[in-house]
Design an enzyme around this catalytic site. Structure first.
Site, short mmCIF file in Angstrom:
data_model
loop_
_atom_site.label_atom_id
_atom_site.label_comp_id
_atom_site.label_asym_id
_atom_site.label_seq_id
_atom_site.Cartn_x
_atom_site.Cartn_y
_atom_site.Cartn_z
N LYS A 45 17.02 2.89 1.28
CA LYS A 45 17.86 2.58 2.46
C LYS A 45 18.96 1.64 1.99
CE LYS A 45 14.36 2.52 6.14
NZ LYS A 45 13.68 1.60 7.08
N LYS B 87 0.82 -1.20 0.00
CA LYS B 87 0.00 0.00 0.00
C LYS B 87 0.86 1.25 0.00
CE LYS B 87 -3.21 -2.08 3.26
NZ LYS B 87 -3.85 -1.86 4.60
N GLY B 88 2.09 1.12 0.49
CA GLY B 88 2.92 2.29 0.80
C GLY B 88 3.11 3.28 -0.32
N ASP C 299 14.27 -1.30 0.90
CA ASP C 299 14.93 -1.62 2.17
C ASP C 299 15.84 -2.84 1.93
OD1 ASP C 299 15.44 -1.52 4.91
OD2 ASP C 299 13.71 -2.74 5.42
N PHE D 198 13.67 4.39 10.74
CA PHE D 198 12.33 3.97 10.36
C PHE D 198 11.52 5.24 10.09
CE2 PHE D 198 8.11 2.19 10.52
CZ PHE D 198 8.32 1.06 9.75
N ASP E 24 3.88 3.55 6.48
CA ASP E 24 3.20 3.30 7.75
C ASP E 24 4.13 2.70 8.79
OD1 ASP E 24 3.40 0.69 6.43
OD2 ASP E 24 2.10 -0.02 8.03
N ARG F 138 0.12 6.82 7.70
CA ARG F 138 0.26 6.92 6.24
C ARG F 138 -0.14 8.28 5.72
NH1 ARG F 138 1.24 1.83 3.95
NH2 ARG F 138 0.26 0.07 4.99
P1 IMP Z 1 12.04 -4.70 1.21
O1 IMP Z 1 11.56 -5.89 0.50
O2 IMP Z 1 12.71 -5.05 2.51
O3 IMP Z 1 12.92 -3.79 0.36
O4 IMP Z 1 10.74 -3.95 1.68
C1 IMP Z 1 10.43 -2.69 1.31
C2 IMP Z 1 9.09 -2.36 1.92
O5 IMP Z 1 9.18 -2.39 3.36
C3 IMP Z 1 8.68 -0.95 1.57
O6 IMP Z 1 7.92 -0.90 0.41
C4 IMP Z 1 7.85 -0.56 2.78
O7 IMP Z 1 6.53 -0.98 2.61
C5 IMP Z 1 8.50 -1.31 3.92
N1 IMP Z 1 9.46 -0.43 4.62
C6 IMP Z 1 10.80 -0.47 4.59
N2 IMP Z 1 11.35 0.49 5.34
C7 IMP Z 1 10.32 1.17 5.88
C8 IMP Z 1 10.24 2.32 6.74
O8 IMP Z 1 11.24 2.93 7.19
N3 IMP Z 1 8.99 2.74 7.05
C9 IMP Z 1 7.87 2.12 6.60
N4 IMP Z 1 7.90 1.06 5.78
C10 IMP Z 1 9.12 0.60 5.41
MG MG Z 2 6.11 -0.54 -0.21
#
Ligand code: IMP
Ligand code: MG
Length: 180
Positions: free
Chosen positions: A132, A44-45, A104, A153, A160, A166
């Protein structure tokens, strides 16, 4: 809604607008002129970023969404990616932009990118508002990045913390003490 006082502002709404417009300009310069594009927002982000970014592009856009899970209700990744909602548009021979608010571990996007390539897209490029970089668990590089963020974070502008915050207008750091 206003951010709680103990959250630190990382990007104001104005900072975000500048980043979004800059990203759209870069993408418009890179893709063939006038060529339509399918913008796949990662739910959703990315929902707010996707809406702003798609409208900043100066080319015809088809909008779609995908939803994957790598995070549960907490603040760390589980390592397993599952598709919860797949794309609906036929992406065969089309240029696709995956629109994500933050990278991330890189797991979600490498999985999604591979899936769209397998679906026969002419090209798949990833646009991430935030990155990140230090937190990668798998090698992954977004094609367009708005800004790098450290190991914080962050919430707001779609992001969220356990489904809260959000709708905050900017992007804010949740202090480490508050997370535990
Ligand atoms: P990844 O597969 O670990 O790269 O996940 C990325 C997803 O994790 C992003 O699309 C966000 O939904 C969530 N995420 C990663 N870091 C944060 C943060 O600092 N705040 C909120 N959501 C995060
Ligand atoms: Mg996301």
């Amino acid at each position: 809604m206003k951010a709680p006082d103990h959250f630190k502002t990382l990007f104001s709404p104005q900072d975000i607008q500048v980043m979004v417009e800059g990203l759209a300009e870069q993408v418009d310069k890179t893709l063939p002129a006038e060529e339509p594009v399918v913008c796949v927002g990662v739910l959703k982000g990315a929902w707010i970023f996707h809406a702003d970014f798609c409208r900043a592009l100066k080319r015809p856009v088809t909008v779609d969404f995908i939803r994957a899970s790598s995070y549960g209700a907490g603040t760390s990744s589980s390592g397993v990616v599952r598709i919860l909602k797949d794309i609906e548009v036929d992406v065969r021979n089309k240029h696709v932009l995956v629109v994500e608010e933050i990278v991330d571990s890189g797991r979600t996007l490498s999985f999604i990118k591979q899936r769209l390539e397998q679906a026969g897209a002419a090209s798949v490029k990833v646009v991430a508002l935030l990155d990140k970089k230090q937190r990668r668990a798998v090698p992954f590089q977004a094609d367009f990045v708005g800004a790098e963020v450290g190991n914080h974070f962050v919430v707001g502008y779609g992001l969220d913390w356990g489904e809260n915050y959000r709708t905050l207008p900017g992007i804010y750091i949740v202090p480490g003490e508050a997370l535990h």
